[in-house]
Design a protein around this motif. Structure first.
Motif, PDB file in Angstrom:
ATOM      1  N   UNK A 154     -51.633  80.037  50.143  1.00 19.48           N
ATOM      2  CA  UNK A 154     -51.105  81.235  49.476  1.00 19.48           C
ATOM      3  C   UNK A 154     -51.109  82.467  50.371  1.00 19.48           C
ATOM      4  N   UNK A 155     -51.184  82.252  51.673  1.00 20.69           N
ATOM      5  CA  UNK A 155     -51.041  83.339  52.661  1.00 20.69           C
ATOM      6  C   UNK A 155     -52.053  84.462  52.439  1.00 20.69           C
ATOM      7  N   UNK A 159     -49.675  85.498  57.909  1.00 17.97           N
ATOM      8  CA  UNK A 159     -48.328  85.988  57.609  1.00 17.97           C
ATOM      9  C   UNK A 159     -47.484  84.810  57.116  1.00 17.97           C
ATOM     10  N   UNK A 160     -46.766  84.972  56.010  1.00 19.90           N
ATOM     11  CA  UNK A 160     -45.915  83.873  55.509  1.00 19.90           C
ATOM     12  C   UNK A 160     -44.910  83.414  56.566  1.00 19.90           C
ATOM     13  N   UNK A 169     -41.639  80.483  51.270  1.00 18.76           N
ATOM     14  CA  UNK A 169     -40.340  81.092  50.978  1.00 18.76           C
ATOM     15  C   UNK A 169     -40.345  81.836  49.640  1.00 18.76           C
ATOM     16  N   UNK A 170     -41.201  81.419  48.737  1.00 19.51           N
ATOM     17  CA  UNK A 170     -41.329  82.155  47.482  1.00 19.51           C
ATOM     18  C   UNK A 170     -41.798  83.576  47.752  1.00 19.51           C
ATOM     19  N   UNK A 171     -42.743  83.711  48.674  1.00 16.67           N
ATOM     20  CA  UNK A 171     -43.316  85.024  48.988  1.00 16.67           C
ATOM     21  C   UNK A 171     -42.369  85.868  49.832  1.00 16.67           C
ATOM     22  N   UNK A 204     -48.981  74.484  40.622  1.00 12.60           N
ATOM     23  CA  UNK A 204     -49.217  73.920  41.947  1.00 12.60           C
ATOM     24  C   UNK A 204     -50.594  74.332  42.465  1.00 12.60           C
ATOM     25  N   UNK A 205     -50.947  75.579  42.271  1.00 11.12           N
ATOM     26  CA  UNK A 205     -52.260  76.056  42.719  1.00 11.12           C
ATOM     27  C   UNK A 205     -53.381  75.296  42.004  1.00 11.12           C
TER      28      UNK A 205
END
Length: 208
Positions: A154-155, A159-160, A169-171, A204-205
């Protein structure tokens, strides 16, 4: 008026949509359907919205091509060439060209007309919700990206990097799209689809 040209647009774009699994003829059909609904709700000119929606992805450089951000400009030019060949009314060409050029996220061209805003909204809505999740995974798999970073999914301390990890890519993009919508109709739909994506990430988490 535009109805008599639709089949020609559809037949043309069927031969052009060979970019990747997420940008196929089904993507075009969904964008057209959404754009028609938004145009009706927002009282926009269908003579501009429908051709731009059909032809918005008629040309595209590869994902990592140095001129990727210019794809929409080339697509707009190609669209006008095609519309000229089928004798579509020329008074709509400038507006259609702008709507196609402005639809692109990477081009960062501000849509100046209601019709351009609708085409951009319709295209971005297709990156959200259940379809958006599926398309994200399709593209990421095609590019060889992993689903997530096992050390930090989850970054929280990195950095994403959505070229390496699909969930990033969601972030970097997907969860920001709702705030970029222009029309009231698109904002409502984007909010619903974004909530679904957030629920997916929460599940997912939990599983991880």
């Amino acid at each position: 008026m535009v109805n008599k040209f639709e089949n020609k647009m559809f037949q043309f774009i069927k031969t052009q949509m060979q970019q990747d699994l997420a940008h196929d003829i089904n993507h075009v059909c969904r964008v057209v359907k959404t754009a028609k609904t938004l145009a009706l709700n927002e009282d926009a000119q269908s003579e501009i919205v429908i051709p731009a929606a059909y032809l918005h992805d008629c040309f595209s450089f590869g994902k990592h091509h140095k001129d990727r951000a210019k794809s929409a400009y080339y697509a707009a030019n190609k669209a006008i060439e095609f519309l000229t060949s089928i004798e579509y009314p020329q008074q709509y060409f400038e507006a259609i060209h702008h709507a196609i050029e402005a639809h692109s996220y990477s081009a960062n061209v501000q849509p100046m007309s209601l019709e351009a805003k609708i085409v951009q909204d319709a295209d971005r809505l297709d990156a959200l919700g259940a379809i958006g999740i599926a398309r994200c995974l399709q593209v990421s798999t095609h590019l060889g990206a992993s689903l997530y970073c096992s050390d930090d999914p989850w970054c929280q301390s990195r950095v994403p990097d959505d070229r390496r990890f699909a969930i990033d890519h969601f972030k970097t993009k997907l969860l920001t799209l709702a705030d970029s919508m222009h029309t009231h109709s698109a904002k409502r739909e984007a909010h619903k689809r974004t909530l679904f994506m957030q629920q997916y990430l929460a599940q997912l988490e939990a599983e991880l």
